[in-house]
Design a protein around this motif. Sequence first.
Motif, PDB file in Angstrom:
ATOM      1  N   ARG A 175      23.765  46.669  25.865  1.00  0.00           N
ATOM      2  CA  ARG A 175      24.442  47.964  25.900  1.00  0.00           C
ATOM      3  C   ARG A 175      24.212  48.601  27.270  1.00  0.00           C
ATOM      4  O   ARG A 175      23.121  48.501  27.837  1.00  0.00           O
ATOM      5  N   GLU A 176      25.242  49.232  27.798  1.00  0.00           N
ATOM      6  CA  GLU A 176      25.193  49.752  29.168  1.00  0.00           C
ATOM      7  C   GLU A 176      24.028  50.704  29.374  1.00  0.00           C
ATOM      8  O   GLU A 176      23.327  50.644  30.388  1.00  0.00           O
ATOM      9  N   GLU A 177      23.783  51.602  28.415  1.00  0.00           N
ATOM     10  CA  GLU A 177      22.705  52.582  28.597  1.00  0.00           C
ATOM     11  C   GLU A 177      21.337  51.907  28.585  1.00  0.00           C
ATOM     12  O   GLU A 177      20.419  52.307  29.332  1.00  0.00           O
ATOM     13  N   LYS A 178      21.164  50.872  27.761  1.00  0.00           N
ATOM     14  CA  LYS A 178      19.891  50.157  27.708  1.00  0.00           C
ATOM     15  C   LYS A 178      19.655  49.373  29.004  1.00  0.00           C
ATOM     16  O   LYS A 178      18.546  49.346  29.544  1.00  0.00           O
ATOM     17  N   PHE A 179      20.709  48.733  29.486  1.00  0.00           N
ATOM     18  CA  PHE A 179      20.584  47.970  30.730  1.00  0.00           C
ATOM     19  C   PHE A 179      20.187  48.887  31.881  1.00  0.00           C
ATOM     20  O   PHE A 179      19.303  48.557  32.688  1.00  0.00           O
ATOM     21  N   SER A 180      20.798  50.052  31.981  1.00  0.00           N
ATOM     22  CA  SER A 180      20.485  51.009  33.049  1.00  0.00           C
ATOM     23  C   SER A 180      19.048  51.478  32.955  1.00  0.00           C
ATOM     24  O   SER A 180      18.353  51.618  33.978  1.00  0.00           O
TER      25      SER A 180
ATOM     26  N   TRP B 194      20.172  47.144  20.952  1.00  0.00           N
ATOM     27  CA  TRP B 194      20.169  46.682  22.335  1.00  0.00           C
ATOM     28  C   TRP B 194      21.435  45.944  22.772  1.00  0.00           C
ATOM     29  O   TRP B 194      21.816  46.018  23.937  1.00  0.00           O
ATOM     30  N   ILE B 195      22.082  45.230  21.897  1.00  0.00           N
ATOM     31  CA  ILE B 195      23.106  44.272  22.321  1.00  0.00           C
ATOM     32  C   ILE B 195      24.512  44.832  22.150  1.00  0.00           C
ATOM     33  O   ILE B 195      24.816  45.522  21.171  1.00  0.00           O
ATOM     34  N   ASN B 196      25.363  44.518  23.101  1.00  0.00           N
ATOM     35  CA  ASN B 196      26.767  44.905  23.077  1.00  0.00           C
ATOM     36  C   ASN B 196      27.361  44.484  21.725  1.00  0.00           C
ATOM     37  O   ASN B 196      27.291  43.312  21.350  1.00  0.00           O
TER      38      ASN B 196
END
Length: 512
Positions: free
Chosen positions: A303-308, A272-274
Amino acid sequence: MASKRQQGECMKSNKKKRKVNNCEETAELCRVVRDENVKRAVKEAWSLKSHYTHGDLELDCDPFPHCVIKNFISSENFLENLQTELLMLNFQAKSNDLYKFKQSDDLRKQTKPHIAGLRSALFSQFRLWLEEVLDVKLEPTVDISCAKYEYTDILLCHDDELEGRRVAFILYLVPSWLSSDGGSLDLYTTDGHFQPQSVVKSLVPSWNTLVLFEVSPVSFHQVSEVLSQDKCRLSLSGWFHGPSLERHPRHIEPLMSRNEHLPRDETLLLEWINPLYLDISYQEQIQEEFEESSEIQLKDFLREEKFSQVCEALQLAQIQWAQKGPANKRCYESARLDTLPECVSACWELLHSEAFFLLLSNFTGLRLHYLCPADDDDGDDGGENKDKEKKESCEKDDKATGSSNETSIESEPSTPTCCGELRRWSHSSYTLLHDGEAARAEYALDLILPFSCAGWQSEFGGFSCYVANEEDEELLTIYPEDNSLALVYRDKETLKFVKHVNHRSKSNSSTG
């Protein structure tokens, strides 16, 4: 000691005072206030908590006794001159958790003739009328000031209770006003705990109308947000002072339940995390910066994909939201956790995981988990003892959504606990400072992780403010920013609130 002033000087001074008094314009009150029969009828109706109306006067006792008197001042010319004098005053912008508007200084000593004339009428003739109607002795001086409410200005739910306040009043000097302009005086019902429940009556401001009510444990009201962009809601308001009404013991809300953390390992962090924030050397830099200021914002945290994925899932209709109150403390929506989409539940699990608490310890240097080493450098240097109980609060904020968790760490090794809720913030959402929150304040690490707030502007409200307890000093403001994790460590003397989300936020293009 004898005065050195000469006799002639004293005579000049007295003459000057008489001249000032002669400048005072007389404010003649309306006929209905001067009618003895009406006064007796109002007195009886008020004591019986019954409805009464006569001409321009109406007494209504639902949801609490309040009186509306139209055409309160007899002279239209006096009113116009009064309005002119008021608009010439210096107004100070007032803004905190409860309100946003412009206010004049106290008008108790204002010498402008029409302001002085109205004050005199309220202090004397109308005060005596109130004393007879309420059968109570009121003090001869009255608190009075002028307020200007303009676009998005507001005064949120409160009861006006303060030692000595007995009767509140508002005199409106507004242009032609519609309910669609906002700025109404909203009256609340109360529940079995004497907490505000819902707005059941809205009084739309109108020119030369006086509204008054007894200040009591159930006199909850608000000035709704002004929605007109070209009208000014001008009013004179204040309180008559006298013996306070009896107050019931304040309701103490139950604490939010705390649960044990979820036993998840670092694989959840990797998912999950950058990756930048999982680098040990970078964590050390974060800790140094955090320990210097007790706060930090970590941009692009997930992470960008998880945030989206989470942003998209938060829009799904399957999530069930419940309104959270009471209105004198908070107004937002909270999600039922058993209705969350899978990826939102997974993000929620991340924020409650054991691995995440250990990561937070690396970010902050706080002992948020029993596996973290104790800080042996904490001595008598004035720093906070890291073995004191800590609380971690995780908040995921969306323009329409947000959440909160808690973790406590005690001096002896123990399993950390957490609590929280997924919150949705939209127009008219807010939280307020209140006595119960101050009494329960503790050392805390707050987390705010906003979602779906692209394009959010500070003028919309919805930002988190940290203030010193019982002081107006603003210590820190956290503005919503997508995927930016804010960490704030606060002590027992620091409180926080979320500023009212105003009408401007409806123009924001992002969804929530």
